[in-house]
Design a protein around this motif. Sequence first.
Motif, PDB file in Angstrom:
ATOM      1  N   MET A 198       0.629  -1.140  -0.029  1.00 29.82           N
ATOM      2  CA  MET A 198       0.048  -0.040   0.023  1.00 29.82           C
ATOM      3  C   MET A 198       1.030   1.112   0.126  1.00 29.82           C
ATOM      4  O   MET A 198       1.899   1.378   0.802  1.00 29.82           O
ATOM      5  CB  MET A 198      -0.900  -0.069   1.416  1.00 29.82           C
ATOM      6  N   ASP A 199       0.608   2.010  -0.883  1.00 26.74           N
ATOM      7  CA  ASP A 199       1.614   3.248  -1.082  1.00 26.74           C
ATOM      8  C   ASP A 199       0.996   4.530  -0.316  1.00 26.74           C
ATOM      9  O   ASP A 199      -0.335   4.604   0.170  1.00 26.74           O
ATOM     10  CB  ASP A 199       1.921   3.538  -2.464  1.00 26.74           C
ATOM     11  N   ILE A 200       1.645   5.648  -0.256  1.00 33.62           N
ATOM     12  CA  ILE A 200       1.134   6.730   0.575  1.00 33.62           C
ATOM     13  C   ILE A 200      -0.288   7.256  -0.053  1.00 33.62           C
ATOM     14  O   ILE A 200      -1.183   7.914   0.682  1.00 33.62           O
ATOM     15  CB  ILE A 200       2.367   7.705   0.564  1.00 33.62           C
ATOM     16  N   LYS A 201      -0.154   7.244  -1.475  1.00 32.73           N
ATOM     17  CA  LYS A 201      -1.440   7.758  -1.882  1.00 32.73           C
ATOM     18  C   LYS A 201      -2.706   7.041  -1.593  1.00 32.73           C
ATOM     19  O   LYS A 201      -3.935   7.612  -1.437  1.00 32.73           O
ATOM     20  CB  LYS A 201      -1.325   7.980  -3.569  1.00 32.73           C
ATOM     21  N   GLU A 202      -2.524   5.649  -1.447  1.00 36.39           N
ATOM     22  CA  GLU A 202      -3.865   4.854  -1.181  1.00 36.39           C
ATOM     23  C   GLU A 202      -4.049   5.251   0.320  1.00 36.39           C
ATOM     24  O   GLU A 202      -5.075   5.375   0.807  1.00 36.39           O
ATOM     25  CB  GLU A 202      -3.474   3.498  -1.422  1.00 36.39           C
ATOM     26  N   ILE A 203      -2.792   5.389   1.118  1.00 36.44           N
ATOM     27  CA  ILE A 203      -3.258   5.468   2.478  1.00 36.44           C
ATOM     28  C   ILE A 203      -4.002   7.014   2.680  1.00 36.44           C
ATOM     29  O   ILE A 203      -4.995   7.041   3.407  1.00 36.44           O
ATOM     30  CB  ILE A 203      -1.823   5.737   3.299  1.00 36.44           C
ATOM     31  N   GLN A 204      -3.429   7.960   2.045  1.00 34.94           N
ATOM     32  CA  GLN A 204      -4.280   9.251   2.028  1.00 34.94           C
ATOM     33  C   GLN A 204      -5.572   9.320   1.650  1.00 34.94           C
ATOM     34  O   GLN A 204      -6.428   9.841   2.161  1.00 34.94           O
ATOM     35  CB  GLN A 204      -3.350  10.407   1.220  1.00 34.94           C
ATOM     36  N   SER A 205      -5.864   8.628   0.597  1.00 34.71           N
ATOM     37  CA  SER A 205      -7.240   8.361  -0.116  1.00 34.71           C
ATOM     38  C   SER A 205      -7.981   7.769   1.082  1.00 34.71           C
ATOM     39  O   SER A 205      -9.279   8.094   1.444  1.00 34.71           O
ATOM     40  CB  SER A 205      -7.086   7.482  -1.328  1.00 34.71           C
ATOM     41  N   LEU A 206      -7.621   6.682   1.951  1.00 39.13           N
ATOM     42  CA  LEU A 206      -8.358   5.810   2.794  1.00 39.13           C
ATOM     43  C   LEU A 206      -8.538   6.954   4.027  1.00 39.13           C
ATOM     44  O   LEU A 206      -9.620   6.728   4.513  1.00 39.13           O
ATOM     45  CB  LEU A 206      -7.466   4.774   3.356  1.00 39.13           C
ATOM     46  N   ILE A 207      -7.694   7.619   4.319  1.00 41.37           N
ATOM     47  CA  ILE A 207      -7.877   8.897   5.510  1.00 41.37           C
ATOM     48  C   ILE A 207      -9.144   9.521   5.188  1.00 41.37           C
ATOM     49  O   ILE A 207     -10.118  10.160   5.798  1.00 41.37           O
ATOM     50  CB  ILE A 207      -6.688   9.678   5.734  1.00 41.37           C
ATOM     51  N   LYS A 208      -9.284  10.122   3.933  1.00 40.62           N
ATOM     52  CA  LYS A 208     -10.068  11.176   3.534  1.00 40.62           C
ATOM     53  C   LYS A 208     -11.475  10.376   3.472  1.00 40.62           C
ATOM     54  O   LYS A 208     -12.552  11.184   3.831  1.00 40.62           O
ATOM     55  CB  LYS A 208      -9.885  11.549   2.012  1.00 40.62           C
ATOM     56  N   PHE A 209     -11.393   9.031   2.856  1.00 43.45           N
ATOM     57  CA  PHE A 209     -12.762   8.542   2.850  1.00 43.45           C
ATOM     58  C   PHE A 209     -13.221   8.166   4.349  1.00 43.45           C
ATOM     59  O   PHE A 209     -14.522   8.194   4.610  1.00 43.45           O
ATOM     60  CB  PHE A 209     -12.262   6.996   2.126  1.00 43.45           C
ATOM     61  N   VAL A 210     -12.521   7.777   5.167  1.00 49.30           N
ATOM     62  CA  VAL A 210     -13.128   7.657   6.601  1.00 49.30           C
ATOM     63  C   VAL A 210     -13.318   8.766   6.849  1.00 49.30           C
ATOM     64  O   VAL A 210     -14.426   8.626   7.930  1.00 49.30           O
ATOM     65  CB  VAL A 210     -11.658   6.867   7.419  1.00 49.30           C
ATOM     66  N   ALA A 211     -12.735   9.811   6.952  1.00 48.71           N
ATOM     67  CA  ALA A 211     -12.960  11.156   7.411  1.00 48.71           C
ATOM     68  C   ALA A 211     -14.641  11.528   6.813  1.00 48.71           C
ATOM     69  O   ALA A 211     -15.273  11.980   7.608  1.00 48.71           O
ATOM     70  CB  ALA A 211     -12.132  12.206   7.161  1.00 48.71           C
ATOM     71  N   LYS A 212     -14.856  11.244   5.543  1.00 46.00           N
ATOM     72  CA  LYS A 212     -15.856  11.520   5.133  1.00 46.00           C
ATOM     73  C   LYS A 212     -17.261  10.866   5.411  1.00 46.00           C
ATOM     74  O   LYS A 212     -17.999  10.853   5.791  1.00 46.00           O
ATOM     75  CB  LYS A 212     -16.037  11.590   3.544  1.00 46.00           C
ATOM     76  N   SER A 213     -16.771   9.265   5.930  1.00 48.44           N
ATOM     77  CA  SER A 213     -17.971   8.386   6.386  1.00 48.44           C
ATOM     78  C   SER A 213     -18.476   8.606   7.478  1.00 48.44           C
ATOM     79  O   SER A 213     -19.553   8.034   7.848  1.00 48.44           O
ATOM     80  CB  SER A 213     -17.220   6.977   6.275  1.00 48.44           C
ATOM     81  N   GLY A 214     -17.686   9.596   8.486  1.00 48.35           N
ATOM     82  CA  GLY A 214     -18.159   9.530  10.025  1.00 48.35           C
ATOM     83  C   GLY A 214     -18.015   8.745  10.870  1.00 48.35           C
ATOM     84  O   GLY A 214     -18.428   8.702  12.153  1.00 48.35           O
ATOM     85  N   ALA A 215     -17.101   7.453  10.525  1.00 50.63           N
ATOM     86  CA  ALA A 215     -16.596   6.538  11.402  1.00 50.63           C
ATOM     87  C   ALA A 215     -15.474   7.127  12.283  1.00 50.63           C
ATOM     88  O   ALA A 215     -15.072   7.919  11.952  1.00 50.63           O
ATOM     89  CB  ALA A 215     -15.805   5.618  10.568  1.00 50.63           C
ATOM     90  N   SER A 216     -15.697   6.609  13.511  1.00 46.87           N
ATOM     91  CA  SER A 216     -14.881   7.181  14.520  1.00 46.87           C
ATOM     92  C   SER A 216     -13.511   6.662  14.690  1.00 46.87           C
ATOM     93  O   SER A 216     -12.603   7.192  14.923  1.00 46.87           O
ATOM     94  CB  SER A 216     -15.336   7.223  15.924  1.00 46.87           C
ATOM     95  N   GLU A 217     -13.590   5.159  14.243  1.00 50.67           N
ATOM     96  CA  GLU A 217     -12.262   4.429  14.337  1.00 50.67           C
ATOM     97  C   GLU A 217     -12.201   3.441  13.191  1.00 50.67           C
ATOM     98  O   GLU A 217     -13.216   2.729  13.019  1.00 50.67           O
ATOM     99  CB  GLU A 217     -11.878   4.002  15.427  1.00 50.67           C
ATOM    100  N   VAL A 218     -11.341   3.277  12.275  1.00 47.63           N
ATOM    101  CA  VAL A 218     -11.077   2.035  11.414  1.00 47.63           C
ATOM    102  C   VAL A 218      -9.870   1.569  11.669  1.00 47.63           C
ATOM    103  O   VAL A 218      -8.861   2.190  11.561  1.00 47.63           O
ATOM    104  CB  VAL A 218     -11.412   2.819   9.982  1.00 47.63           C
ATOM    105  N   LYS A 219      -9.789   0.323  11.664  1.00 49.98           N
ATOM    106  CA  LYS A 219      -8.665  -0.536  11.626  1.00 49.98           C
ATOM    107  C   LYS A 219      -8.467  -1.248  10.333  1.00 49.98           C
ATOM    108  O   LYS A 219      -9.208  -1.934   9.954  1.00 49.98           O
ATOM    109  CB  LYS A 219      -8.580  -1.367  12.843  1.00 49.98           C
ATOM    110  N   LEU A 220      -7.223  -1.360   9.629  1.00 54.68           N
ATOM    111  CA  LEU A 220      -7.073  -2.353   8.437  1.00 54.68           C
ATOM    112  C   LEU A 220      -5.731  -2.952   8.599  1.00 54.68           C
ATOM    113  O   LEU A 220      -4.715  -2.062   8.904  1.00 54.68           O
ATOM    114  CB  LEU A 220      -6.999  -1.347   7.329  1.00 54.68           C
ATOM    115  N   GLU A 221      -5.874  -4.011   8.557  1.00 49.37           N
ATOM    116  CA  GLU A 221      -4.528  -4.995   8.799  1.00 49.37           C
ATOM    117  C   GLU A 221      -4.439  -5.947   7.318  1.00 49.37           C
ATOM    118  O   GLU A 221      -5.568  -6.432   6.993  1.00 49.37           O
ATOM    119  CB  GLU A 221      -4.592  -5.902   9.842  1.00 49.37           C
ATOM    120  N   THR A 222      -3.306  -5.771   6.708  1.00 49.60           N
ATOM    121  CA  THR A 222      -2.901  -6.820   5.802  1.00 49.60           C
ATOM    122  C   THR A 222      -1.798  -7.519   6.236  1.00 49.60           C
ATOM    123  O   THR A 222      -1.331  -7.589   7.246  1.00 49.60           O
ATOM    124  CB  THR A 222      -2.700  -6.101   4.345  1.00 49.60           C
ATOM    125  N   ASP A 223      -1.189  -8.353   5.303  1.00 49.88           N
ATOM    126  CA  ASP A 223      -0.027  -9.295   5.706  1.00 49.88           C
ATOM    127  C   ASP A 223       1.207  -8.608   6.137  1.00 49.88           C
ATOM    128  O   ASP A 223       1.889  -8.943   6.921  1.00 49.88           O
ATOM    129  CB  ASP A 223       0.293 -10.349   4.495  1.00 49.88           C
TER     130      ASP A 223
END
Length: 164
Positions: free
Chosen positions: A1-26
């Motif tokens: 996962m590169d930095i652009k994907e992480i930034q996109s995920l942060i923006k998506f979570v901020a818009k969704s209204g979720a208070s906390e999101v955890k993502l784990e991959t290998d």
Amino acid sequence: MDIKEIQSLIKFVAKSGASEVKLETDDIKITIRTGAIGNAPETTYVQQLPVAQATIPQVMAPPPIEAASTPAETAATDAAEDDSKYITIKSPIIGTFYRKPAPDKPSFVEVGSDIAKGDVLCVIEAMKLFNDIESEVSGKIVKILVDDSSPVEFDQPLFLVDPS
């Protein structure tokens, strides 16, 4: 996962209204928290996991404090016991829940719809990708637990299905 994907995920979570999101991959573990105390900015933790890690330890929550039960709590408990005979279909990803394939199309399923294993129940949009969510069981839809166009979190209950 590169930095652009992480930034996109942060923006998506901020818009969704979720208070906390955890993502784990290998190889990476990300925790994003929004809506912190006061006007504190959102907090993002990115942790590189060791490649040889086989399992992730689970943290146990403290036991709930027992209190005198009120009639409302008793009714809620009875409803939960009634729901225990149903199978809960949960979200496999975070994203936006849609009941229809397009705004002008009918919903995939309604309460009372008979479903078979492999039937599409809904669509979840995550990072501009639309993912069909298929049923893993056969039965009848008893309850739809999420409103259309609502953000959903990983493992959030979406549908109750009566398998009989």
